[in-house]
Design a protein around this motif. Structure first.
Motif, PDB file in Angstrom:
ATOM      1  N   LEU A  89       8.290 -20.773  10.565  1.00  0.00           N
ATOM      2  CA  LEU A  89       9.257 -21.359   9.633  1.00  0.00           C
ATOM      3  C   LEU A  89      10.624 -20.668   9.674  1.00  0.00           C
ATOM      4  O   LEU A  89      11.565 -21.137   9.043  1.00  0.00           O
ATOM      5  CB  LEU A  89       8.702 -21.294   8.206  1.00  0.00           C
ATOM      6  CG  LEU A  89       7.460 -22.145   7.921  1.00  0.00           C
ATOM      7  CD1 LEU A  89       6.984 -21.930   6.493  1.00  0.00           C
ATOM      8  CD2 LEU A  89       7.740 -23.626   8.174  1.00  0.00           C
ATOM      9  N   ILE A 336       2.010 -19.841   2.095  1.00  0.00           N
ATOM     10  CA  ILE A 336       3.208 -20.676   1.994  1.00  0.00           C
ATOM     11  C   ILE A 336       3.621 -20.831   0.535  1.00  0.00           C
ATOM     12  O   ILE A 336       4.817 -20.784   0.201  1.00  0.00           O
ATOM     13  CB  ILE A 336       2.967 -22.051   2.646  1.00  0.00           C
ATOM     14  CG1 ILE A 336       2.677 -21.880   4.145  1.00  0.00           C
ATOM     15  CG2 ILE A 336       4.183 -22.951   2.451  1.00  0.00           C
ATOM     16  CD1 ILE A 336       2.166 -23.134   4.819  1.00  0.00           C
ATOM     17  N   ILE A 345      11.360 -19.392   1.086  1.00  0.00           N
ATOM     18  CA  ILE A 345      11.571 -20.686   1.735  1.00  0.00           C
ATOM     19  C   ILE A 345      12.467 -21.506   0.816  1.00  0.00           C
ATOM     20  O   ILE A 345      12.091 -21.790  -0.317  1.00  0.00           O
ATOM     21  CB  ILE A 345      10.239 -21.430   1.972  1.00  0.00           C
ATOM     22  CG1 ILE A 345       9.299 -20.601   2.867  1.00  0.00           C
ATOM     23  CG2 ILE A 345      10.499 -22.794   2.601  1.00  0.00           C
ATOM     24  CD1 ILE A 345       7.926 -21.228   3.034  1.00  0.00           C
ATOM     25  N   GLU A 347      13.719 -24.598   1.422  1.00  0.00           N
ATOM     26  CA  GLU A 347      13.702 -26.040   1.624  1.00  0.00           C
ATOM     27  C   GLU A 347      12.284 -26.549   1.440  1.00  0.00           C
ATOM     28  O   GLU A 347      11.313 -25.789   1.528  1.00  0.00           O
ATOM     29  CB  GLU A 347      14.227 -26.396   3.009  1.00  0.00           C
ATOM     30  CG  GLU A 347      13.426 -25.791   4.147  1.00  0.00           C
ATOM     31  CD  GLU A 347      14.056 -26.045   5.504  1.00  0.00           C
ATOM     32  OE1 GLU A 347      13.289 -26.168   6.472  1.00  0.00           O
ATOM     33  OE2 GLU A 347      15.292 -26.117   5.587  1.00  0.00           O
ATOM     34  N   VAL A 349       8.781 -28.196   2.167  1.00  0.00           N
ATOM     35  CA  VAL A 349       7.891 -28.286   3.320  1.00  0.00           C
ATOM     36  C   VAL A 349       6.610 -28.983   2.901  1.00  0.00           C
ATOM     37  O   VAL A 349       6.186 -28.910   1.742  1.00  0.00           O
ATOM     38  CB  VAL A 349       7.561 -26.894   3.901  1.00  0.00           C
ATOM     39  CG1 VAL A 349       8.796 -26.222   4.463  1.00  0.00           C
ATOM     40  CG2 VAL A 349       6.906 -25.999   2.849  1.00  0.00           C
ATOM     41  N   ASP A 350       6.017 -29.681   3.851  1.00  0.00           N
ATOM     42  CA  ASP A 350       4.672 -30.228   3.657  1.00  0.00           C
ATOM     43  C   ASP A 350       3.714 -29.067   3.891  1.00  0.00           C
ATOM     44  O   ASP A 350       3.489 -28.657   5.031  1.00  0.00           O
ATOM     45  CB  ASP A 350       4.429 -31.368   4.643  1.00  0.00           C
ATOM     46  CG  ASP A 350       3.084 -32.048   4.444  1.00  0.00           C
ATOM     47  OD1 ASP A 350       2.112 -31.360   4.068  1.00  0.00           O
ATOM     48  OD2 ASP A 350       2.980 -33.258   4.701  1.00  0.00           O
ATOM     49  N   THR A 354       2.045 -27.976   7.501  1.00  0.00           N
ATOM     50  CA  THR A 354       2.510 -26.718   8.095  1.00  0.00           C
ATOM     51  C   THR A 354       1.333 -25.797   8.376  1.00  0.00           C
ATOM     52  O   THR A 354       1.231 -25.198   9.463  1.00  0.00           O
ATOM     53  CB  THR A 354       3.512 -26.026   7.154  1.00  0.00           C
ATOM     54  OG1 THR A 354       4.600 -26.909   6.887  1.00  0.00           O
ATOM     55  CG2 THR A 354       4.043 -24.747   7.772  1.00  0.00           C
ATOM     56  N   ASN A 441       3.888 -32.965  -1.308  1.00  0.00           N
ATOM     57  CA  ASN A 441       2.605 -32.290  -1.533  1.00  0.00           C
ATOM     58  C   ASN A 441       1.832 -32.906  -2.690  1.00  0.00           C
ATOM     59  O   ASN A 441       1.221 -32.202  -3.495  1.00  0.00           O
ATOM     60  CB  ASN A 441       2.850 -30.798  -1.794  1.00  0.00           C
ATOM     61  CG  ASN A 441       3.529 -30.110  -0.621  1.00  0.00           C
ATOM     62  OD1 ASN A 441       2.899 -29.810   0.385  1.00  0.00           O
ATOM     63  ND2 ASN A 441       4.837 -29.879  -0.741  1.00  0.00           N
TER      64      ASN A 441
END
Length: 458
Positions: A89, A336, A345, A347, A349-350, A354, A441
Motif C-alpha cells: 500500500l 489494515i 492510510i 485513502e 481501500v477495499d 487488499t 466495505n
C-alpha cells in the motif's frame, strides 16, 4: 531431539520437488527469538530436505528488511505481519507489492518500562500495576501529573510503525484512555537497541519481542508490565514475506519454502526441542544473547521483575499448533484496520480485497498438501470471541483445535463487519473518507470461522 519427520508428519517420506526454480536463496532476519523457524530450518536441515540451499542474513532493522527484499538483494525475509501490507500500500515507503503464504508463529512480545517510571506508576496506582493483565491506568495518572506540571510527554519505543508492537502498545494505551498520538511520544528503535536506550534514559519504555524484554529485567533496568499474549491472546506476529514478482516467478521454490517453515514450526512446538533451539539461535551470528535468557520464554516462562521467579507462560511462543502457520486473511484485515484507525492510510481501500492479494492461504494449502497438514476450510475467522479452547472445520473434513483469542478489552473483531469495528474511532476519519470506506466495505462475501453464530465451527 525428536526427528522432524516423526513430529506431526509421521515416518513416511514424500518426494521432494526436483524442479524448484531457485534452489539457492538468501533470506533476511532480525535478532529476535522468533527468527527460530528460519534459523532452525537451516541448522537442522529442513531447508536442505526441500532441496534448498539457504543463506541467512542478519539485518539491522525492519526498514532494511523491507528495502532489501523490494530491491531483490534478499529473496525473502522474516517480516512483521503488517509489513507486506504496508509495502504493497506504500505506507511509510514507496509501494512495492509483496505477499506472504506462511506465518512464522504467534505471540512473542511484551511491554517493558524503566524502573523510574514503574516506581511512579506504583506510587499513583499500585493496584493497577499489580493486576494481571496489567492495565495502563497507572501510566495514565503519571501522564496526567506530567501534563499538569508542564512536562514533555514520555517517550516509548516500538520497532516499526506498522508492527504488531506498535499496534499492541497503542491498543494497551488506548484501552486505558491514553491517546497514543497526543499523550505520549512513540519512536522507532531497532529491537537490539531497546535495552541500551532504556538504560540511557532515552526511553521510558518500549514494546519489543524477546529476548529484549527479559534482557532488561535480567539486568535490573526495568519491569515487564504485560506480554503481547495478555493484550491479544495468540496474535499474529511474523511472516515469511517475498515480493509478488518473486512469488510469481518461482512458485515451486515458494511452496518448498512454505513446507520447510511448516515442518520446522512443528518441530519447534515439541517442548523437548526448545532447548536445542535456544542454544542454536543464541549464537552471535543469530540473536547474540545468553542462551539461558532465550530459553526462558521458549520454554514457556516469563519474568516480570528483577529477582522474581519466572511465571508460567505456555503460549508465549506458538509456532505450529492452533493453525499458527496459516496466513489468515482476517489477520491481514485487522492490520489494515489498525493502519486506518491510526491514520497511516489516508485513502479508502477495499479491506477484504487488499487482504486477499497479499495474504495467500491458497499457496499455503497447495504447499502443505503433500504433508497431509490439516488446513482451515475458511480464510477468515473472528478474533476475541473465544475465552478458551475451540475448534474450527478443516478442509476435507475433521477439525482443528484452536485456543483463546481474547483481547484485553474484550472487543470482537469480526471481518464480516469491519466497519462496525472501526465505528468507535469514527471521529479520527474525515467524513468523506469514512463514507467511502463504508461503501467499499459493506460486507464480506466469504465464510468466517468461529463467529458468535457458530459459522464454520463444528
Amino acid at each position: 531431539m525428536t526427528n522432524w519427520h516423526e513430529a506431526t508428519f509421521g515416518c513416511m517420506p514424500y518426494a521432494v520437488d526436483p524442479c524448484v526454480e531457485r534452489p539457492r536463496l538468501k533470506l533476511g532476519f532480525i535478532a529476535l527469538n522468533d527468527c527460530a523457524p528460519l534459523v532452525i530450518a537451516r541448522e537442522a536441515g529442513f531447508f536442505a530436505a526441500e532441496g534448498l540451499d539457504v543463506t541467512l542474513s542478519r539485518e539491522s532493522s525492519w526498514a532494511a528488511i523491507r528495502d532489501k527484499v523490494a530491491l531483490g538483494l534478499l529473496d525473502g525475509a522474516q517480516m512483521l505481519a503488517g509489513m507486506p501490507i504496508a509495502s504493497t500500500l506504500g505506507v511509510g515507503a514507496a509501494p512495492h507489492a509483496m505477499v506472504t503464504a506462511v506465518s512464522l508463529g504467534l505471540n512473542g512480545n511484551a511491554i517493558t518500562v524503566s524502573n523510574a517510571l514503574f516506581e511512579r506508576m506504583q506510587a499513583l496506582d499500585s493496584q493497577a500495576t499489580l493486576s494481571r493483565p496489567c492495565s495502563a491506568q497507572a501510566l495514565r495518572k503519571v501522564i496526567e501529573a506530567d501534563r499538569a506540571a508542564g512536562l514533555a510527554p514520555l517517550t516509548f519505543g516500538m520497532v516499526h510503525p506498522t508492527s504488531a508492537h506498535n499496534y499492541q502498545l497503542r491498543y494497551w494505551l488506548a484501552a486505558a484512555g491514553i491517546d497514543p498520538d497526543r499523550d505520549v511520544r512513540l519512536i522507532v528503535v531497532p529491537p537490539a537497541r531497546m535495552v541500551a536506550n532504556l538504560q540511557a534514559g532515552r526511553l521510558a519504555g518500549y514494546c519489543v519481542g524477546e529476548p529484549w524484554n527479559q534482557m532488561a529485567v535480567r539486568a535490573g533496568l526495568g519491569r515487564a508490565l504485560i506480554t503481547g499474549y495478555e493484550i491479544w491472546n495468540n496474535a499474529p506476529e511474523k511472516v515469511l514475506g517475498v515480493t509478488r514478482e518473486w512469488a510469481e516467478a518461482y512458485p515451486r521454490t515458494h511452496r518448498a519454502l512454505v513446507r520447510a517453515v511448516v515442518r520446522t514450526a512443528a518441530w519447534l512446538d515439541s517442548h523437548e526441542n526448545r532447548e536445542f533451539a535456544a542454544d542454536t539461535i543464541a549464537a552471535p551470528e543469530y540473536v547474540g544473547a545468553p542462551a539461558e535468557v532465550i530459553r526462558r520464554t521458549l520454554s514457556g516462562r516469563f519474568c516480570y521483575q528483577p529477582g522474581a521467579a519466572p511465571r508460567p507462560a505456555p503460549y508465549f511462543n506458538v509456532f505450529h499448533r492452533h493453525a499458527a502457520t496459516f496466513t489468515w486473511r482476517s489477520h491481514a484485515m485487522w492490520f489494515i484496520a489498525q493502519m486506518l484507525r491510526w491514520g497511516q492510510i489516508g485513502e479508502a481501500v477495499d479491506i477484504a480485497a487488499t487482504a486477499d492479494c497479499i495474504y495467500r492461504p491458497d499457496i499455503y494449502r497447495a504447499a502443505v498438501e503433500p504433508l497431509g497438514v490439516a488446513c482451515p476450510a475458511a480464510d477468515h475467522k473472528t478474533e476475541g470471541a473465544h475465552e478458551g479452547p475451540w475448534s474450527l472445520q478443516a478442509s476435507g473434513g475433521g477439525s482443528i483445535a484452536m485456543a483463546s483469542d481474547r483481547f484485553l478489552d474484550h472487543a470482537i473483531f469480526d471481518p464480516s463487519a469491519v466497519m462496525a469495528y472501526l465505528a468507535p474511532d469514527r471521529a479520527r476519519f474525515s467524513p468523506t473518507l469514512y463514507r467511502r470506506l463504508e461503501t467499499l466495505n459493506a460486507s464480506l462475501d466469504a465464510p468466517v470461522a468461529g463467529s458468535r453464530h457458530g459459522a464454520m465451527t463444528p
